[in-house]
Design an enzyme around this catalytic site. Sequence first.
Site, PDB file in Angstrom:
ATOM      1  N   TRP A 118       0.806  -1.223   0.000  1.00 30.14           N
ATOM      2  CA  TRP A 118       0.000   0.000   0.000  1.00 30.14           C
ATOM      3  C   TRP A 118       0.834   1.264   0.000  1.00 30.14           C
ATOM      4  O   TRP A 118       0.581   2.206  -0.730  1.00 30.14           O
ATOM      5  CB  TRP A 118      -0.924  -0.017   1.210  1.00 30.14           C
ATOM      6  CG  TRP A 118      -1.826   1.156   1.273  1.00 30.14           C
ATOM      7  CD1 TRP A 118      -1.663   2.272   2.042  1.00 30.14           C
ATOM      8  CD2 TRP A 118      -3.028   1.360   0.512  1.00 30.14           C
ATOM      9  NE1 TRP A 118      -2.691   3.143   1.821  1.00 30.14           N
ATOM     10  CE2 TRP A 118      -3.544   2.618   0.900  1.00 30.14           C
ATOM     11  CE3 TRP A 118      -3.718   0.600  -0.445  1.00 30.14           C
ATOM     12  CZ2 TRP A 118      -4.717   3.126   0.362  1.00 30.14           C
ATOM     13  CZ3 TRP A 118      -4.888   1.125  -0.982  1.00 30.14           C
ATOM     14  CH2 TRP A 118      -5.369   2.359  -0.584  1.00 30.14           C
ATOM     15  N   ASN A 119       1.843   1.307   0.828  1.00 27.15           N
ATOM     16  CA  ASN A 119       2.586   2.556   0.973  1.00 27.15           C
ATOM     17  C   ASN A 119       3.430   2.921  -0.229  1.00 27.15           C
ATOM     18  O   ASN A 119       3.894   4.052  -0.327  1.00 27.15           O
ATOM     19  CB  ASN A 119       3.478   2.504   2.211  1.00 27.15           C
ATOM     20  CG  ASN A 119       2.682   2.840   3.452  1.00 27.15           C
ATOM     21  OD1 ASN A 119       1.457   2.984   3.393  1.00 27.15           O
ATOM     22  ND2 ASN A 119       3.362   2.951   4.567  1.00 27.15           N
ATOM     23  N   GLU A 159      -0.570  -1.878  -5.874  1.00 26.75           N
ATOM     24  CA  GLU A 159      -1.915  -1.532  -5.419  1.00 26.75           C
ATOM     25  C   GLU A 159      -2.288  -0.150  -5.929  1.00 26.75           C
ATOM     26  O   GLU A 159      -1.927   0.838  -5.331  1.00 26.75           O
ATOM     27  CB  GLU A 159      -1.991  -1.603  -3.898  1.00 26.75           C
ATOM     28  CG  GLU A 159      -1.695  -3.023  -3.398  1.00 26.75           C
ATOM     29  CD  GLU A 159      -1.856  -3.207  -1.898  1.00 26.75           C
ATOM     30  OE1 GLU A 159      -2.542  -2.386  -1.275  1.00 26.75           O
ATOM     31  OE2 GLU A 159      -1.306  -4.156  -1.366  1.00 26.75           O
ATOM     32  N   TYR A 160      -2.994  -0.063  -7.028  1.00 28.59           N
ATOM     33  CA  TYR A 160      -3.364  -1.057  -8.017  1.00 28.59           C
ATOM     34  C   TYR A 160      -3.223  -0.403  -9.372  1.00 28.59           C
ATOM     35  O   TYR A 160      -3.346   0.835  -9.467  1.00 28.59           O
ATOM     36  CB  TYR A 160      -4.832  -1.485  -7.871  1.00 28.59           C
ATOM     37  CG  TYR A 160      -5.202  -1.922  -6.489  1.00 28.59           C
ATOM     38  CD1 TYR A 160      -4.955  -3.221  -6.061  1.00 28.59           C
ATOM     39  CD2 TYR A 160      -5.780  -1.014  -5.615  1.00 28.59           C
ATOM     40  CE1 TYR A 160      -5.306  -3.630  -4.779  1.00 28.59           C
ATOM     41  CE2 TYR A 160      -6.123  -1.425  -4.333  1.00 28.59           C
ATOM     42  CZ  TYR A 160      -5.881  -2.726  -3.926  1.00 28.59           C
ATOM     43  OH  TYR A 160      -6.213  -3.107  -2.663  1.00 28.59           O
ATOM     44  N   MET A 225      -7.090 -10.439  -2.235  1.00 28.93           N
ATOM     45  CA  MET A 225      -7.076  -9.933  -0.858  1.00 28.93           C
ATOM     46  C   MET A 225      -8.495  -9.714  -0.320  1.00 28.93           C
ATOM     47  O   MET A 225      -9.029  -8.609  -0.363  1.00 28.93           O
ATOM     48  CB  MET A 225      -6.274  -8.628  -0.815  1.00 28.93           C
ATOM     49  CG  MET A 225      -4.815  -8.825  -1.241  1.00 28.93           C
ATOM     50  SD  MET A 225      -3.818  -7.343  -1.013  1.00 28.93           S
ATOM     51  CE  MET A 225      -4.035  -6.535  -2.575  1.00 28.93           C
ATOM     52  N   TRP A 380      -2.766 -12.664   5.364  1.00 27.46           N
ATOM     53  CA  TRP A 380      -2.054 -11.462   5.752  1.00 27.46           C
ATOM     54  C   TRP A 380      -2.388 -11.249   7.203  1.00 27.46           C
ATOM     55  O   TRP A 380      -3.544 -10.944   7.494  1.00 27.46           O
ATOM     56  CB  TRP A 380      -2.481 -10.242   4.926  1.00 27.46           C
ATOM     57  CG  TRP A 380      -1.706  -9.068   5.393  1.00 27.46           C
ATOM     58  CD1 TRP A 380      -2.022  -8.208   6.405  1.00 27.46           C
ATOM     59  CD2 TRP A 380      -0.427  -8.645   4.905  1.00 27.46           C
ATOM     60  NE1 TRP A 380      -1.022  -7.295   6.577  1.00 27.46           N
ATOM     61  CE2 TRP A 380      -0.038  -7.537   5.673  1.00 27.46           C
ATOM     62  CE3 TRP A 380       0.430  -9.123   3.904  1.00 27.46           C
ATOM     63  CZ2 TRP A 380       1.181  -6.881   5.471  1.00 27.46           C
ATOM     64  CZ3 TRP A 380       1.632  -8.458   3.701  1.00 27.46           C
ATOM     65  CH2 TRP A 380       1.998  -7.340   4.482  1.00 27.46           C
TER      66      TRP A 380
END
Length: 548
Positions: A118-119, A159-160, A225, A380
């Site tokens: 994400w980051n 993402e993404y 996910m 996760w």
Amino acid sequence: MNRFILFSLAVAVVGISALPDQSLSRARNGGKKMVCYIGTWARYRPGDGKFLPEQADPNLCTHMMYGFAILKDNVISVHDPWGDLKDEWGGGHDGYKRFTSLKKQNPELKTLIAIGGWNEGSKKYSEMVADSSSRKTFVDSIIPFLEKYGFDGLDLDWEYPTQRDSENLEDRENFSALVRELREAFNRAGKGYLLTAAVTPNTKTVDIAYEVPEISRDLDFINVMCYDYHGFWDGHEFTGHNTPLYRHPLDEKYEPFFNANDTVTYWLQAGLPKEKLIMGMALYGRGFTLAREEDHGLYAPTTGGIPQGPYTRQAGIWGYNEICEKFQAEEGQWKISFNEHLKAPYAFNGRHWIGYEDVESIYYKAEYARNMDLGGAMVWSLETDDFRGKCHDEPWILLKTIVNTMNGDDKPTIPERPEVVPEEDNEIEPVTEGDVPPSSTRRPRPIRPSRATTTRAPSADVPPTSAASSDGECKEEGIFASGNCSKFYQCVRTDKGFQKHEQSCPPGTAFNPEIKNCDHPSSVSGCSNVVRTSDNYRRTGQGLTTIA
Ligand SMILES: *[C@@H]1O[C@H](CO)[C@@H](O)[C@H](O)[C@H]1NC(C)=O
Ligand SMILES: *[C@@H]1O[C@H](CO)[C@@H](O)[C@H](O)[C@H]1NC(C)=O
Ligand SMILES: *[C@@H]1O[C@H](CO)[C@@H](O)[C@H](O)[C@H]1NC(C)=O
């Protein structure tokens, strides 16, 4: 670096009784994959929250994913040199080596490096795939990296494509081109390297972001996910579950497809063969602070995230280890409701509310994956299971429940729970078609991009801050705000004091010291001028995803 994720009944417990080595041989024989991510920044967590790769059980997983490497100048790069490697003076955590060494205990285990999260944001990846020479630079960097550090393959966690800070609808085809070129390079290398990806659960963006048949052909398997459906982030004003298996009747008015069944069904229909579909499951919960203590059902008004847990140290999200230890420590104070629509529990105590997974709910998910004959399950992430066995008779209670169920076991004995409240006592009254919910309590969720930072699988996050400091000097371990809205820094203890690592938030976001994470600039005082480079959801009228 770091990002981390987050994520914890007291009670006696009857657990699952398979021995680890039975699980192992059965996992092999069953032919189903058990894909386990590690959020490796858990090395920086305090006390019993600290997790190092060698604490993983190499016999419970068939594939392990190291989260994360990053993209720098179009090549795969080490994210946290101090944590991932050994330095020339013998310092450093040596994370890569500790991780790949798990194969010594189980030669059939595959250890992959995951890039992205994400980051990392989306823009860098969008730019890299849009140009054939930068794509080649990336592809050429992969095999030497896998060879140098001893990984068995690459997991793409962009993402993404076409989303977040990338506005480029061509990402879709260009991502397929990247995957195809990687596949060709891996075939030429002839070493059996694996190529996989983690993808969105949001049915509204699947067809925009991916050419499903093309990537399904070239990837060995795809990790979907199935989590982060609901949580506390920007503008989210109601309780909702992180991981519903099925739709709740009230969802019809809001986000009817935000559940694992709709996600999996959608991906299958879009062209992902079931044997390549790995169903992602969460070893963490997402929680809220309730507006009113007595209103503690689903779609109950909230004022914010649940306060941070002791290990993951980020508001809105607790690991299963934090949840179960909390139930133990506050015995008698938590009440639990198991929702029969979602097939998942939530718990509340005063104004604190959390939706999470327990042995029963994770059993239903694994049973679903088994009945659908999917390729396997993914979690996760490992470091937030009860990996020390503090709450249950044995460690890894959630992971073992998944493995045993995928391998055909019947429903396990469910560990005793804190007081269980009948569902009808705490569910808000159903909203009937055409009802206008009372304003301020039951409006549909605002359509805004999520920040879902954390956890998401491969998602990721920012490491915990232990104090606010902006003078730039490292005096203790943790993450700290800097004078610049888009940056924060991480302080890591070394032999010679502290080492400072500068980190950047994804484009268009700002570091929020209150939640210790990158956030929408409007939520961070003094940072509202940070420009969002894109807002693809609004632009394409796709609505919002709360998904990472
Ligand atoms: C990216 O996708 C677009 C649209 O299909 C295509 O025109 C372009 O050539 C692609 N870029 C590369 C480098 O393949
Ligand atoms: C699962 O999803 C499919 C497709 O959306 C739907 O037809 C089916 O009714 C769902 N199953 C349950 C139990 O909700
Ligand atoms: C903050 O850092 C970014 C990225 O390095 C830079 O572009 C920007 O100018 C900085 N802002 C301030 C106010 O220093």
